[in-house]
Write an enzyme that holds these catalytic residues in place. Structure first.
Site, PDB file in Angstrom:
ATOM      1  N   GLY A  38      27.176 -12.310 -37.372  1.00 36.23           N
ATOM      2  CA  GLY A  38      28.145 -13.291 -36.890  1.00 36.23           C
ATOM      3  C   GLY A  38      28.240 -13.323 -35.383  1.00 36.23           C
ATOM      4  O   GLY A  38      29.151 -13.926 -34.814  1.00 36.23           O
ATOM      5  N   LYS A  39      27.259 -12.710 -34.702  1.00 36.24           N
ATOM      6  CA  LYS A  39      27.321 -12.622 -33.237  1.00 36.24           C
ATOM      7  C   LYS A  39      27.215 -13.982 -32.566  1.00 36.24           C
ATOM      8  O   LYS A  39      27.903 -14.250 -31.570  1.00 36.24           O
ATOM      9  CB  LYS A  39      26.243 -11.668 -32.707  1.00 36.24           C
ATOM     10  CG  LYS A  39      24.808 -12.017 -33.045  1.00 36.24           C
ATOM     11  CD  LYS A  39      23.867 -10.900 -32.612  1.00 36.24           C
ATOM     12  CE  LYS A  39      22.406 -11.250 -32.885  1.00 36.24           C
ATOM     13  NZ  LYS A  39      22.129 -11.384 -34.340  1.00 36.24           N
ATOM     14  N   HIS A  76      21.550 -23.544 -36.097  1.00 39.12           N
ATOM     15  CA  HIS A  76      22.174 -23.326 -34.788  1.00 39.12           C
ATOM     16  C   HIS A  76      22.433 -24.666 -34.089  1.00 39.12           C
ATOM     17  O   HIS A  76      23.502 -24.877 -33.506  1.00 39.12           O
ATOM     18  CB  HIS A  76      21.286 -22.439 -33.912  1.00 39.12           C
ATOM     19  CG  HIS A  76      21.463 -20.978 -34.172  1.00 39.12           C
ATOM     20  ND1 HIS A  76      22.136 -20.152 -33.305  1.00 39.12           N
ATOM     21  CD2 HIS A  76      21.068 -20.190 -35.200  1.00 39.12           C
ATOM     22  CE1 HIS A  76      22.139 -18.915 -33.786  1.00 39.12           C
ATOM     23  NE2 HIS A  76      21.498 -18.924 -34.923  1.00 39.12           N
ATOM     24  N   ARG A  80      26.275 -26.829 -32.718  1.00 35.41           N
ATOM     25  CA  ARG A  80      26.615 -27.064 -31.311  1.00 35.41           C
ATOM     26  C   ARG A  80      27.341 -28.389 -31.123  1.00 35.41           C
ATOM     27  O   ARG A  80      26.911 -29.419 -31.651  1.00 35.41           O
ATOM     28  CB  ARG A  80      25.339 -27.081 -30.461  1.00 35.41           C
ATOM     29  CG  ARG A  80      24.608 -25.771 -30.411  1.00 35.41           C
ATOM     30  CD  ARG A  80      23.306 -25.928 -29.652  1.00 35.41           C
ATOM     31  NE  ARG A  80      22.317 -25.006 -30.172  1.00 35.41           N
ATOM     32  CZ  ARG A  80      21.007 -25.123 -30.012  1.00 35.41           C
ATOM     33  NH1 ARG A  80      20.522 -26.146 -29.328  1.00 35.41           N
ATOM     34  NH2 ARG A  80      20.179 -24.231 -30.519  1.00 35.41           N
ATOM     35  N   GLU A  88      15.718 -25.256 -23.512  1.00 30.17           N
ATOM     36  CA  GLU A  88      14.821 -24.341 -24.231  1.00 30.17           C
ATOM     37  C   GLU A  88      13.795 -23.815 -23.240  1.00 30.17           C
ATOM     38  O   GLU A  88      12.907 -24.557 -22.807  1.00 30.17           O
ATOM     39  CB  GLU A  88      14.158 -25.061 -25.396  1.00 30.17           C
ATOM     40  CG  GLU A  88      15.154 -25.526 -26.459  1.00 30.17           C
ATOM     41  CD  GLU A  88      14.493 -26.207 -27.637  1.00 30.17           C
ATOM     42  OE1 GLU A  88      13.265 -26.427 -27.591  1.00 30.17           O
ATOM     43  OE2 GLU A  88      15.205 -26.530 -28.614  1.00 30.17           O
TER      44      GLU A  88
END
Length: 201
Positions: A38-39, A76, A80, A88
């Protein structure tokens, strides 16, 4: 100690905690955790209040050759907010030096894996150790000099067994040392375990 002194001491401690939290919001934060701990979600919550944020993704781009990795990247991306800008790149030092908005770097583990490849560590290319040292020191200098709020996510690799493969041991040792250096120059360090955050003193 009188009741008045107790109340005064409690008020001062509350004020001190608030000031520490305020200062940390504008500093450098390292978020450590294992796989699926869960970082990343925790790091995203830490920066959610910023109206403008640059999300730095230094990992491998998604590929049809690795659908599992592509699914992780897409998950991910889907989380956002639309107002975040995504970069990137593996050139974290340049991003840090040019930053004018808060940054979220996710994560140093995937970045290191790509850097090890770029400097020729996986193939034992001559001079890879020096090239790796140069890249790491350049990043650490930029991290130290950065003046925008930054949250960096990294893998905690010190709790598992010693990897059997040489490449695994190299990655673990270098990332562990990198985490130590970044932690020493951070205003706050959190360890995420099963979705729970532990602030490390």
């Amino acid at each position: 100690m009188t009741k008045l002194t107790h109340r005064l001491a409690g008020s001062l401690e509350t004020l001190a905690q608030a000031l520490r939290r305020y200062g940390r919001d504008d500093g450098k934060v390292l978020v450590l955790g294992g796989v699926r701990s869960g970082k990343s979600r925790h790091a995203e919550r830490l920066v959610a209040h910023h109206p403008h944020l640059v999300y730095v993704a230094p990992g491998l781009p998604p590929s049809a050759e690795d659908p599992e990795w592509a699914a992780r990247v897409e998950a991910h991306r889907a989380r956002r907010p639309r107002h975040w800008t995504t970069i990137e790149t593996t050139d974290l030092a340049t991003v840090l030096r040019n930053a004018t908005s808060p940054l979220l770097i996710d994560c140093l583990g995937t970045w290191l894996s790509r850097v090890l490849d770029e400097v020729g560590a996986w193939t034992g290319k001559s001079g890879w150790e020096r090239r790796l040292d140069d890249r790491l020191e350049d990043f650490l200098a930029a991290w130290s000099q950065a003046r925008v709020p930054i949250v960096a996510v990294s893998n905690e690799v010190g709790s598992g067994v010693v990897p059997q493969a040489v490449s695994g041991r190299l990655f673990r040792d270098v990332l562990g040392a990198l985490n130590n250096r970044v932690s020493a120059d951070s205003d706050r360090v959190s360890l995420i375990v099963a979705g729970r955050a532990l602030d490390l003193p």
